[in-house]
Design an enzyme around this catalytic site. Structure first.
Site, short mmCIF file in Angstrom:
data_model
loop_
_atom_site.label_atom_id
_atom_site.label_comp_id
_atom_site.label_asym_id
_atom_site.label_seq_id
_atom_site.Cartn_x
_atom_site.Cartn_y
_atom_site.Cartn_z
N TYR A 5 2.62 10.75 29.66
CA TYR A 5 3.56 10.56 28.63
C TYR A 5 2.74 9.58 27.46
O TYR A 5 2.09 8.61 28.22
CB TYR A 5 4.71 9.66 29.23
CG TYR A 5 5.69 9.24 27.91
CD1 TYR A 5 6.56 10.10 27.39
CD2 TYR A 5 5.68 7.83 27.44
CE1 TYR A 5 7.36 9.84 26.40
CE2 TYR A 5 6.53 7.76 26.49
CZ TYR A 5 7.41 8.69 25.87
OH TYR A 5 8.30 8.24 24.82
N ASP A 35 -5.70 7.04 26.64
CA ASP A 35 -4.27 6.17 26.49
C ASP A 35 -4.19 5.07 27.42
O ASP A 35 -3.94 5.39 28.56
CB ASP A 35 -3.18 7.07 26.56
CG ASP A 35 -1.78 6.45 26.14
OD1 ASP A 35 -1.84 5.40 26.06
OD2 ASP A 35 -0.89 7.21 26.09
N LYS A 87 1.90 -2.56 24.63
CA LYS A 87 2.39 -3.65 25.82
C LYS A 87 1.84 -5.06 25.94
O LYS A 87 2.08 -5.88 25.14
CB LYS A 87 2.13 -2.74 27.12
CG LYS A 87 3.26 -1.44 27.13
CD LYS A 87 3.26 -0.76 28.52
CE LYS A 87 4.12 0.50 28.49
NZ LYS A 87 5.37 0.26 28.35
#
Length: 427
Positions: free
Chosen positions: A144, A239, A267
């Site tokens: 994702y 990623d 994050k």
């Protein structure tokens, strides 16, 4: 535990917010219950609107590696907020955090701050396309990278087919530029590259897949991708929104010693504030506007509150022994959960790397999304609910990773193992 106040708040939210939540997994649909509404958090614990206390392994889906409301992070945010929350103009904080990121990742010569992981991956893909002059991208099933149109794509009928949209609202014409392969299958990647020679701008992947549970790269997989991209002039986008500054100070790339041309972060680098970043080789990054022609912009990019929280967080992560302590806590929890499940006849598979982990309700190992999808999601839902009733909060989905923080102590871990033992036995 009672959740009357959470139920009341959820009913109110559904009147004004689609599904009652601002991100789908928060609705708890896949675990067969209504969500708990969190009112406050401290350290390794969150407290819901009914006053129930939980040991938290969600950690805001990864950012809270220090634990919630760390005093030095809160102090940095408070101090910065006193001077203003947003200016839409450059600040020294942006450069300070950018320098820290570039020093942690030697392959990131320049970095641009954005406001979310989705924005980071979307921008990195646009930049790769602008740099190479190619249109197609290659991603992996189960990885994702946010909800940009070109990334909401699943595999077609064969290894060399174009992707198909996984969401209404994504035009097929967008999806046709996205190729999909099986995670950990280097042969499939080679076949796709051969079938689309000279047309692929980038390959994007999670170095450890945290959105189909916790799936580690097989030996040689990352190295093989790096070699293929170098040989074919394809931009390798790693990623690390989830793994960045979690698996090591230099993320998964430091841990596995494989380096991307572009890297996406988020994050942890915002210390819990909304943030994202993408960076890489100066030769590629200099193609961005205003220096180059690839356009990317954002009103809140480099927001001073997020920058100050990130600086405070990364400063603490650099302290000697930090990642060794995360490893030891995680290994202790892993051993306890394995032993608890082993005392039953349940089919379970525990996978972990550093402070990321997942319990699959099936025999393992799990190496890709098709294998992860074979898990007994009903059993996981019952497991989740039994843990929640005992004050342990894990990700409300079989296909999401859990996270360890520095704030978890031995008592938290022992209580978690005991709760899991009772939950496994009840199943």
């Amino acid at each position: 535990m009672e959740h009357k106040e959470s139920a009341k708040l959820f009913a109110q939210a559904k009147q004004f917010i689609p599904g009652g939540v601002n991100s789908p997994v928060r609705a708890f649909k896949s675990v067969g219950c209504d969500p708990v509404f969190i009112s406050r958090a401290q350290g390794a614990h969150v407290v819901d609107a009914d006053g129930n206390d939980y040991i938290d392994y969600v950690g805001s889906w990864g950012p809270m590696i220090l634990g919630h409301a760390h005093p030095k992070v809160i102090e940095a945010i408070t101090r910065t907020a006193a001077s203003g929350c947003s200016f839409g103009a450059p600040t020294a904080l942006e450069t300070q955090l950018a320098q820290m990121v570039c020093e942690a990742y030697p392959n990131m010569e320049k970095v641009r701050m954005v406001s979310s992981g989705t924005e980071a991956t979307m921008s990195a893909i646009r930049l790769a396309r602008g740099y190479t002059g190619r249109d197609k991208i290659l991603k992996f099933d189960g990885c994702y990278h946010g909800h940009a149109d070109s990334l909401l794509v699943k595999a077609g009928s064969g290894a060399a087919t174009y992707g198909v949209p996984t969401s209404p609202g994504v035009p097929a014409d967008f999806a046709k530029h996205t190729l999909t392969a099986t995670y950990n299958d280097l042969g499939e990647v080679k076949a796709l590259i051969a079938a689309n020679s000279g047309d692929i701008a980038c390959i994007i992947l999670e170095p450890v897949a945290g959105n189909m549970g916790c799936v580690l790269p097989q030996k040689g997989f990352l190295e093989g991708l790096r070699a293929l991209c170098t040989a074919e002039g394809i931009v390798l986008i790693i990623d690390e929104v989830m793994t960045g500054f979690r698996l090591a100070y230099g993320g998964a790339q430091e841990r596995f010693q494989v380096w991307g041309d572009l890297v996406c972060l988020g994050k942890i680098i915002g210390g819990g504030m909304p943030v994202g970043a993408f960076g890489g080789k100066a030769e590629i990054m200099d193609r961005l506007s205003p220096q180059g022609g690839v356009y990317q912009a954002g009103t809140l990019s480099g927001n001073p509150l997020a920058m100050s929280a990130g600086i405070a967080t990364l400063s603490l992560l650099k302290e000697e022994g930090f990642y060794q302590q995360i490893e030891e806590k995680s290994a202790y929890l892993e051993q306890g959960l394995r032993q608890a499940a082993g005392r039953t006849s349940l089919q379970t598979c525990f996978q972990r790397v550093g402070g990321m982990f997942c319990t699959y309700f099936q025999n393992g190992p799990v190496d890709n999304f098709a294998q992860a999808a074979q898990s007994d999601t009903d059993a996981f839902g019952r497991f989740f609910r039994k843990l929640l009733d005992q004050g342990v909060y894990i990700a409300p989905s079989q296909f999401e990773a859990g996270f360890m923080s520095m704030a978890h102590n031995r008592d938290d871990l022992d209580r978690t193992i005991e709760a899991a033992e009772r939950a496994f036995a009840a199943l």
